[in-house]
Design a protein around this motif. Structure first.
Motif, PDB file in Angstrom:
ATOM      1  N   PHE A 189       6.144   8.320 -11.385  1.00 20.80           N
ATOM      2  CA  PHE A 189       6.600   7.025 -11.903  1.00 20.80           C
ATOM      3  C   PHE A 189       7.303   7.224 -13.249  1.00 20.80           C
ATOM      4  O   PHE A 189       8.343   6.611 -13.519  1.00 20.80           O
ATOM      5  N   ARG A 190       6.718   8.077 -14.078  1.00 19.22           N
ATOM      6  CA  ARG A 190       7.344   8.358 -15.370  1.00 19.22           C
ATOM      7  C   ARG A 190       8.745   8.922 -15.153  1.00 19.22           C
ATOM      8  O   ARG A 190       9.705   8.500 -15.801  1.00 19.22           O
TER       9      ARG A 190
ATOM     10  N   LEU B  86      11.051   3.135 -21.903  1.00 15.65           N
ATOM     11  CA  LEU B  86      11.008   3.224 -20.443  1.00 15.65           C
ATOM     12  C   LEU B  86       9.876   4.131 -19.971  1.00 15.65           C
ATOM     13  O   LEU B  86       9.220   3.852 -18.963  1.00 15.65           O
ATOM     14  N   ILE B  87       9.633   5.213 -20.698  1.00 14.64           N
ATOM     15  CA  ILE B  87       8.518   6.100 -20.352  1.00 14.64           C
ATOM     16  C   ILE B  87       7.193   5.353 -20.503  1.00 14.64           C
ATOM     17  O   ILE B  87       6.302   5.436 -19.646  1.00 14.64           O
TER      18      ILE B  87
ATOM     19  N   VAL C  17       2.816   1.104 -15.703  1.00 14.83           N
ATOM     20  CA  VAL C  17       3.015   0.650 -14.327  1.00 14.83           C
ATOM     21  C   VAL C  17       2.395   1.642 -13.339  1.00 14.83           C
ATOM     22  O   VAL C  17       1.800   1.253 -12.333  1.00 14.83           O
ATOM     23  N   GLY C  18       2.527   2.936 -13.628  1.00 20.29           N
ATOM     24  CA  GLY C  18       1.945   3.945 -12.750  1.00 20.29           C
ATOM     25  C   GLY C  18       0.433   3.820 -12.660  1.00 20.29           C
ATOM     26  O   GLY C  18      -0.157   3.949 -11.579  1.00 20.29           O
ATOM     27  N   LEU C  19      -0.211   3.557 -13.787  1.00 23.13           N
ATOM     28  CA  LEU C  19      -1.663   3.384 -13.790  1.00 23.13           C
ATOM     29  C   LEU C  19      -2.053   2.096 -13.064  1.00 23.13           C
ATOM     30  O   LEU C  19      -3.024   2.070 -12.293  1.00 23.13           O
ATOM     31  N   ALA C  20      -1.285   1.028 -13.296  1.00 28.94           N
ATOM     32  CA  ALA C  20      -1.548  -0.233 -12.591  1.00 28.94           C
ATOM     33  C   ALA C  20      -1.389  -0.044 -11.083  1.00 28.94           C
ATOM     34  O   ALA C  20      -2.163  -0.610 -10.292  1.00 28.94           O
ATOM     35  N   PHE C  21      -0.411   0.759 -10.668  1.00 25.62           N
ATOM     36  CA  PHE C  21      -0.197   1.046  -9.253  1.00 25.62           C
ATOM     37  C   PHE C  21      -1.424   1.709  -8.651  1.00 25.62           C
ATOM     38  O   PHE C  21      -1.857   1.356  -7.547  1.00 25.62           O
TER      39      PHE C  21
END
Length: 296
Positions: A187-188, A208-209, A215-219
């Motif tokens: 995601f990063r 953005l990073i 967002v990656g952790l929320a995913f």
């Protein structure tokens, strides 16, 4: 164009490009190409290439350059799923509503198909068609190698496998580290690739990073929630696997309500990082919300 329309359009264009880049006809080893196509064409929502395309759009990057970088990333993601499903890993027989690659073909072919997708990703990025500047191409290759390798996705998978056999349950900070590597690293990259292609300022790149990390952790939290309470007919894969395997998850440590609350908090923090982009970041804000509300 709405978020849903943009997501579907990116998925369509990724499939179209993969169809062109992975022809069976004329191949000296058609079976492995067929397995690569089986494992990558028409697969999933294409969230990772979507993020590459949308982050690139913030800097008016050529759409084809963004699409090629996103497709390369998707090849890495699809390779990881093929290998994760193998008997030596998660031993799954269902992926996205259809038999996994080693069931549809055989174990050896699935391994080779995964290898083929991984290496093909770097072939795509290294091509002048992705960007005329060799320095940009080299940076794209370097960062994807880091995201996919031992300090990223591969390392995260190793930690996950070790956790399954450990007598000591993982603590919350250990799970966050594991998932930041296993899931979050790609995601990063999906957001960083857009910044690289767009020659973004250090401040914009870091924003953005940061968005991608949250967002990656929320995913992953959303994935844990789906595994705990999702419907297999909707998710397209087996549910309840984590609990059966004795895995420590966000749901196990935080409870259903706590995990949902944390995911929503991460989305809010991610969206705040987009403020510097104004209205141009709206699609990415909608994407972050979609991450935690999805049903599959």
């Amino acid at each position: 164009m709405s978020f849903d329309t943009r997501l579907k359009e990116t998925a369509r264009r990724v499939d179209q490009l993969l169809e062109r880049l992975l022809p069976v006809e004329g191949s000296a080893a058609p079976r492995v190409i067929e397995a690569m196509r089986y494992s990558s064409l028409g697969q999933g929502k294409r969230l990772r290439p979507f993020f590459v395309v949308e982050s690139s759009a913030l800097f008016d990057v050529d759409p084809l350059q963004a699409l090629r970088a996103g497709t390369a990333l998707e090849c890495v993601h699809c390779y990881s799923l093929v290998h994760d499903d193998l008997p030596a890993m998660d031993d799954d027989d269902l992926r996205r509503g259809k038999p996994t690659a080693h069931i549809a073909f055989d174990e050896a072919t699935a391994i080779l198909a995964g290898d083929g997708l991984l290496t093909f990703a770097f072939e795509i990025l290294a091509s002048p068609e992705t960007h005329p500047d060799a320095g940009i191409r080299a940076e794209l290759v370097l960062q994807l190698a880091r995201a996919a390798g031992a300090e990223g996705m591969v390392g995260g998978q190793m930690l996950d496998l070790q956790a399954e056999t450990s007598r000591t349950p993982l603590e919350l900070d250990e799970i966050i580290t594991l998932q930041a590597m296993k899931t979050g690293a790609l995601f990063r990259y999906s957001m960083e690739a857009g910044a690289i292609l767009g020659r973004a300022s250090p401040q914009h790149r870091q924003a953005l990073i940061g968005y991608a990390e949250k967002v990656g952790l929320a995913f992953q939290i959303a994935d844990d929630l789906l595994d705990a309470e999702g419907d297999e007919q909707v998710t397209g894969k087996r549910t309840g696997k984590d609990d059966a395997a004795g895995k420590a998850t966000f749901v196990q440590l935080m409870g259903l309500d706590g995990a949902r609350s944390k995911a929503r908090s991460l989305v809010a923090e991610a969206c705040a990082l987009l403020d510097r982009f104004g209205e141009r970041g709206e699609t990415l804000r909608q994407a972050a919300t979609f991450i935690v509300e999805r049903k599959n």
